[in-house]
Design an enzyme around this catalytic site. Structure first.
Site, PDB file in Angstrom:
ATOM      1  N   PHE A 121      -1.742  13.455   2.260  1.00  0.00           N
ATOM      2  CA  PHE A 121      -1.306  12.072   2.068  1.00  0.00           C
ATOM      3  C   PHE A 121      -0.501  12.013   0.775  1.00  0.00           C
ATOM      4  CE2 PHE A 121      -2.961   7.849   3.827  1.00  0.00           C
ATOM      5  CZ  PHE A 121      -2.914   8.252   5.149  1.00  0.00           C
ATOM      6  N   GLN A 234       0.463  -3.980  -3.484  1.00  0.00           N
ATOM      7  CA  GLN A 234       1.091  -2.805  -2.885  1.00  0.00           C
ATOM      8  C   GLN A 234       1.841  -3.138  -1.594  1.00  0.00           C
ATOM      9  OE1 GLN A 234      -1.237   0.677  -1.009  1.00  0.00           O
ATOM     10  NE2 GLN A 234      -0.264   1.568  -2.804  1.00  0.00           N
ATOM     11  N   LEU A 250       0.865  -1.794  10.397  1.00  0.00           N
ATOM     12  CA  LEU A 250       0.964  -0.533   9.658  1.00  0.00           C
ATOM     13  C   LEU A 250       1.328   0.674  10.519  1.00  0.00           C
ATOM     14  CD1 LEU A 250       0.423   0.365   6.679  1.00  0.00           C
ATOM     15  CD2 LEU A 250      -1.635   1.417   7.575  1.00  0.00           C
ATOM     16  N   GLU A 253       0.448   6.510   6.843  1.00  0.00           N
ATOM     17  CA  GLU A 253       1.058   7.574   6.041  1.00  0.00           C
ATOM     18  C   GLU A 253       0.732   8.950   6.640  1.00  0.00           C
ATOM     19  OE1 GLU A 253       0.510   6.451   1.999  1.00  0.00           O
ATOM     20  OE2 GLU A 253       0.489   8.522   1.327  1.00  0.00           O
ATOM     21  N   ARG A 309       3.288   5.552  -2.872  1.00  0.00           N
ATOM     22  CA  ARG A 309       3.811   4.466  -2.031  1.00  0.00           C
ATOM     23  C   ARG A 309       4.817   3.568  -2.741  1.00  0.00           C
ATOM     24  NH1 ARG A 309      -1.862   2.840   0.978  1.00  0.00           N
ATOM     25  NH2 ARG A 309      -1.783   4.625   2.398  1.00  0.00           N
ATOM     26  N   HIS A 375       0.421  -4.711   1.806  1.00  0.00           N
ATOM     27  CA  HIS A 375      -0.668  -3.925   2.382  1.00  0.00           C
ATOM     28  C   HIS A 375      -1.971  -3.997   1.603  1.00  0.00           C
ATOM     29  CE1 HIS A 375      -2.464  -0.643   4.591  1.00  0.00           C
ATOM     30  NE2 HIS A 375      -2.592   0.099   3.501  1.00  0.00           N
ATOM     31  N   ARG A 410      -2.085   2.183  -5.713  1.00  0.00           N
ATOM     32  CA  ARG A 410      -3.170   2.976  -5.108  1.00  0.00           C
ATOM     33  C   ARG A 410      -2.600   4.119  -4.283  1.00  0.00           C
ATOM     34  NH1 ARG A 410      -5.801   3.104  -0.040  1.00  0.00           N
ATOM     35  NH2 ARG A 410      -4.628   1.334   0.761  1.00  0.00           N
TER      36      ARG A 410
HETATM   37  P1  FAD Z   1     -12.814  -5.501   4.262  1.00  0.00           P
HETATM   38  O1  FAD Z   1     -13.076  -4.304   5.073  1.00  0.00           O
HETATM   39  O2  FAD Z   1     -11.558  -6.245   4.526  1.00  0.00           O
HETATM   40  O3  FAD Z   1     -13.945  -6.533   4.481  1.00  0.00           O
HETATM   41  C1  FAD Z   1     -13.837  -7.839   3.945  1.00  0.00           C
HETATM   42  C2  FAD Z   1     -15.002  -8.615   4.480  1.00  0.00           C
HETATM   43  O4  FAD Z   1     -15.102  -9.828   3.749  1.00  0.00           O
HETATM   44  C3  FAD Z   1     -14.886  -9.013   5.938  1.00  0.00           C
HETATM   45  O5  FAD Z   1     -16.142  -8.847   6.545  1.00  0.00           O
HETATM   46  C4  FAD Z   1     -14.533 -10.502   5.880  1.00  0.00           C
HETATM   47  O6  FAD Z   1     -14.966 -11.220   7.019  1.00  0.00           O
HETATM   48  C5  FAD Z   1     -15.317 -10.893   4.657  1.00  0.00           C
HETATM   49  N1  FAD Z   1     -14.870 -12.129   3.994  1.00  0.00           N
HETATM   50  C6  FAD Z   1     -13.683 -12.399   3.413  1.00  0.00           C
HETATM   51  N2  FAD Z   1     -13.695 -13.631   2.889  1.00  0.00           N
HETATM   52  C7  FAD Z   1     -14.924 -14.153   3.145  1.00  0.00           C
HETATM   53  C8  FAD Z   1     -15.564 -15.389   2.867  1.00  0.00           C
HETATM   54  N3  FAD Z   1     -14.936 -16.374   2.224  1.00  0.00           N
HETATM   55  N4  FAD Z   1     -16.829 -15.581   3.296  1.00  0.00           N
HETATM   56  C9  FAD Z   1     -17.488 -14.619   3.983  1.00  0.00           C
HETATM   57  N5  FAD Z   1     -16.942 -13.419   4.256  1.00  0.00           N
HETATM   58  C10 FAD Z   1     -15.677 -13.195   3.842  1.00  0.00           C
HETATM   59  N6  FAD Z   1      -7.418   2.767   3.100  1.00  0.00           N
HETATM   60  C11 FAD Z   1      -7.718   4.083   3.013  1.00  0.00           C
HETATM   61  O7  FAD Z   1      -8.319   4.522   2.028  1.00  0.00           O
HETATM   62  N7  FAD Z   1      -7.400   4.929   4.027  1.00  0.00           N
HETATM   63  C12 FAD Z   1      -6.752   4.506   5.144  1.00  0.00           C
HETATM   64  O8  FAD Z   1      -6.497   5.301   6.046  1.00  0.00           O
HETATM   65  C13 FAD Z   1      -6.400   3.121   5.254  1.00  0.00           C
HETATM   66  N8  FAD Z   1      -5.740   2.650   6.338  1.00  0.00           N
HETATM   67  C14 FAD Z   1      -5.494   1.297   6.434  1.00  0.00           C
HETATM   68  C15 FAD Z   1      -4.873   0.794   7.583  1.00  0.00           C
HETATM   69  C16 FAD Z   1      -4.639  -0.576   7.710  1.00  0.00           C
HETATM   70  C17 FAD Z   1      -3.973  -1.099   8.951  1.00  0.00           C
HETATM   71  C18 FAD Z   1      -5.031  -1.458   6.676  1.00  0.00           C
HETATM   72  C19 FAD Z   1      -4.784  -2.933   6.787  1.00  0.00           C
HETATM   73  C20 FAD Z   1      -5.644  -0.965   5.547  1.00  0.00           C
HETATM   74  C21 FAD Z   1      -5.869   0.414   5.413  1.00  0.00           C
HETATM   75  N9  FAD Z   1      -6.488   0.928   4.269  1.00  0.00           N
HETATM   76  C22 FAD Z   1      -6.782   2.261   4.186  1.00  0.00           C
HETATM   77  C23 FAD Z   1      -6.994   0.028   3.230  1.00  0.00           C
HETATM   78  C24 FAD Z   1      -8.471  -0.220   3.476  1.00  0.00           C
HETATM   79  O9  FAD Z   1      -8.740  -0.269   4.854  1.00  0.00           O
HETATM   80  C25 FAD Z   1      -8.951  -1.528   2.841  1.00  0.00           C
HETATM   81  O10 FAD Z   1      -8.516  -1.575   1.515  1.00  0.00           O
HETATM   82  C26 FAD Z   1     -10.457  -1.568   2.874  1.00  0.00           C
HETATM   83  O11 FAD Z   1     -10.941  -1.406   4.190  1.00  0.00           O
HETATM   84  C27 FAD Z   1     -11.021  -2.849   2.283  1.00  0.00           C
HETATM   85  O12 FAD Z   1     -12.411  -2.810   2.461  1.00  0.00           O
HETATM   86  P2  FAD Z   1     -13.346  -3.936   1.858  1.00  0.00           P
HETATM   87  O13 FAD Z   1     -14.750  -3.543   2.199  1.00  0.00           O
HETATM   88  O14 FAD Z   1     -12.999  -4.165   0.436  1.00  0.00           O
HETATM   89  O15 FAD Z   1     -12.915  -5.233   2.664  1.00  0.00           O
END
Ligand code: FAD
Length: 597
Positions: A121, A234, A250, A253, A309, A375, A410
């Site tokens: 990556f 980002q 998306l 990468e 990126r 992103h 990142r």
């Molecule tokens: P999330 O997984 O987004 O979870 C957020 C949670 O908060 C959800 O359950 C939502 O319902 C809840 N929530 C939000 N607001 C509220 C509220 N007010 N009240 C109650 N609940 C709420 N990163 C990598 O390292 N490798 C990858 O291969 C990669 N691929 C990606 C591909 C895509 C298409 C995308 C969009 C992102 C990718 N990323 C990747 C980035 C990574 O997936 C995210 O940064 C990461 O999953 C965020 O995780 P999190 O637990 O912080 O939040």
């Protein structure tokens, strides 16, 4: 008096993505009564969409890899603005967290001798991403969710938190509503972990889904916590550009990690013309050497297609602006001419289906059209590196909503390992904090009444503003004026426009009743969206330099003095306060890693 149900816990985790699930598992393992609250259905968090993999220096493909190289790559990718202690902890602990996932049932792709396979990556010196094809997030969520459910953690899904509750300076719980019935819920808890993810829906073109409205960022700010690095949003270099209905989705990468190359409309591999000083010595300047790098890490320099990126997104932006873009306003990403159809379908099954079904493009035969898409949010809640505690007692944050680990940009794969490492830490220290209290904070029923009134106001107001129209105008404003390239004048204009949008939010009116009413849900999301947008624009205005994801046309160079500070945003007496504060200097032994690895 508002009508609401009330639940008592020791730790309430808001968000059920990777960070929230891992935090809840740990808090519950420490014996804390733990709740997991999420806005969408359990299993639908953003983490499930993650494609390419989890960055961890397992050393399975390249034994030369270790935490020190991972530390160095992450700091350089973040343009040295990262919280060095967080980077060190993440690099050191990520391998254990990946092995733990495997013990809990995750099935990763394997090397020929049966160990966890790792892929290349951007910005990572060695192939370092543990993955499951291009569906890594699905496996991660499946495993964590299974583990959490079997621990008996109480889950409140389709339940949106709109405010944190306080008793004096300390956290006392959270105020929420059920999306289905519109009824209110009070969580009475001394410790809250924010794990709400990012802010992508503040922009028009984004890889993020509807629920990324910056709720956790706003909840923390409104509760008195510090936010840092909000200027660093980002833009992933490769989102789909065509057809318009799927613009921004998306393109992992992993396509470039597995050999795909970027070309402009003239067929030119333009990335060779955009190698920055920081990466010049280690980046190939001929196509032959760039291609050799995939198999010969020791003797060939990195391909420029896999620069960090921020650099690739800026390069693509320039190519398009200078008229060398693809027919639909992107550039070409070609893997078809470089890898066999079988290889592409096996390594990138989701990308194959995504393009086939959404764009009628067969990526085993034709190049893809791609362009930058909003992103990931590097900025967020300022936390202590070890405990993930914010500046408000009882409030913790982990995952995308927390800041520090990724600095100004990142590296791909580093979010998923961040979720596991810091999710665990947040859950651990939140449980310890709750257990250590001699007096439990008390929820004020008067405050609950006030908050219920505020949330219901869009039904009663005499105003006539439509929440969908405001969201659209906000996204247009952020995309046009606070996007990849920024200037002082545009940022000032954005700040003015956001103030006008703020007045309009005060006049939002929704029709109907509280039962599953998407217009009302959006009206409540506008508060956080507007708050994070203002924070981004104000912080971007404040940082007068170009670094990582912040490119200022009027300050095109990096200012070493500004590498020593964070831009901090606070809310005091209802007003945003933007300050510049020094960052702790990097210790000598870690500084040496940046130079010697
Ligand atoms: P999330 O997984 O987004 O979870 C957020 C949670 O908060 C959800 O359950 C939502 O319902 C809840 N929530 C939000 N607001 C509220 C509220 N007010 N009240 C109650 N609940 C709420 N990163 C990598 O390292 N490798 C990858 O291969 C990669 N691929 C990606 C591909 C895509 C298409 C995308 C969009 C992102 C990718 N990323 C990747 C980035 C990574 O997936 C995210 O940064 C990461 O999953 C965020 O995780 P999190 O637990 O912080 O939040």
């Amino acid at each position: 008096m508002a009508d609401y149900e009330s639940h008592t816990f020791d730790v309430v985790v808001i968000g059920a993505g990777g960070a929230g699930l891992r935090a809840a598992i740990e808090a519950s393992a420490q014996g804390a009564r733990t709740a997991l609250v999420c806005k969408s259905l359990l299993g639908k968090a953003h983490t499930v969409m993650a494609e390419g993999g989890i960055a961890a220096a397992l050393g399975n493909v390249y034994p030369e890899d270790n935490w020190r190289v991972h530390f160095r790559d992450t700091m350089r990718g973040g343009k040295l603005l990262n919280n060095w202690r967080m980077v060190q902890l993440q690099a050191q602990e990520a391998p254990d967290r990946v092995h733990e996932l495997e013990e809990w049932g995750a099935l990763f792709d394997r090397t020929n001798d049966g160990r966890i396979l790792q892929r290349d990556f951007g910005g990572h010196r060695y192939a370092r991403l543990a993955h499951v094809g291009d569906r890594t997030g699905l496996e991660m969520i499946r495993t964590l969710q299974h583990h959490a459910v079997h621990r008996g953690i109480d889950v409140f899904m389709e339940c949106t938190v709109t405010r944190l509750l306080k008793d004096g300076e300390r956290i006392a719980g959270a105020f929420a509503y059920w999306r289905e019935s519109g009824r209110f819920v009070v969580f009475d808890a001394p410790a809250v972990v924010l794990a709400t993810g990012g802010i992508g829906k503040a922009y028009k073109i984004t890889s993020n889904s509807w629920e990324y409205t910056g709720d956790g960022h706003a909840l923390a700010l409104w509760a008195g916590a510090d936010l840092i690095d909000m200027e660093f949003v980002q833009f992933h270099p490769t989102g789909m550009v065509w057809p318009p209905s799927v613009r921004g989705i998306l393109v992992t990468e992993g396509v470039r990690g597995d050999g795909g190359i970027l070309q402009n409309a003239l067929g030119d591999r333009f990335m060779f013309r955009y190698i920055s000083e920081m990466f010049r010595a280690e980046t190939a300047d001929t196509e032959e050497e760039a291609d050799r790098w995939y198999t010969d890490k020791q003797n060939a320099r990195r391909t420029p297609d896999l620069l960090p990126r921020d650099e690739v997104a800026r390069a693509i932006n320039s190519e398009i602006k200078e008229g060398r873009g693809s027919p639909h306003g992107g550039v070409f990403l070609d893997i078809a001419s470089r890898r066999s159809a079988d290889y592409i379908r096996r390594r990138l099954p989701s990308m194959y289906h995504q393009f086939r079904q959404l764009a009628d493009v067969d990526i085993t035969k034709e190049p893809m059209e791609v362009g930058p898409t909003c992103h990931y949010m590097m900025g967020g809640v300022r936390v202590d590196a070890v405990s993930q505690a914010s500046t408000v007692p009882g409030l913790f944050a982990a995952g995308e909503v927390a800041a520090g680990a990724h600095g100004a940009n990142r590296l791909g794969g580093n979010s998923l390992s961040d979720l596991l490492v810091f999710g665990r830490r947040a859950g651990l220290y939140a449980a310890e904090y709750a257990d250590s209290l001699t007096s439990r904070p008390v929820v004020d029923p008067g405050r609950v009444d006030e908050l219920a009134g505020e949330d219901l106001r869009p039904f009663d107001t005499a105003g006539s503003e439509n929440p969908y129209a405001i969201q659209q105008d906000l996204q247009e404003c952020m995309q046009a004026l606070v996007g990849i390239i920024r200037t002082e004048d545009e940022l000032a204009k954005a700040i003015e426009e956001l103030a006008v949008l703020g007045d309009r939010v005060g006049r939002v009116r929704v029709e109907g009743h509280r039962q599953y009413n998407p217009g009302w849900h959006l009206a409540l999301d506008l508060g956080p969206l507007l708050t994070v947008s203002e924070c981004i624009a104000r912080a971007a205005w404040q940082r007068r330099e170009s670094r990582g994801a912040q490119t200022r046309d009027d300050y095109p160079t990096t200012d070493p003095e500004l590498g020593k500070v964070n831009v901090v945003v606070r809310q005091r007496a209802g007003e945003l306060d933007v300050a510049v504060e020094p960052r702790p200097p990097l210790p000598d032994d870690l500084q040496a890693l940046l130079e010697n690895q």
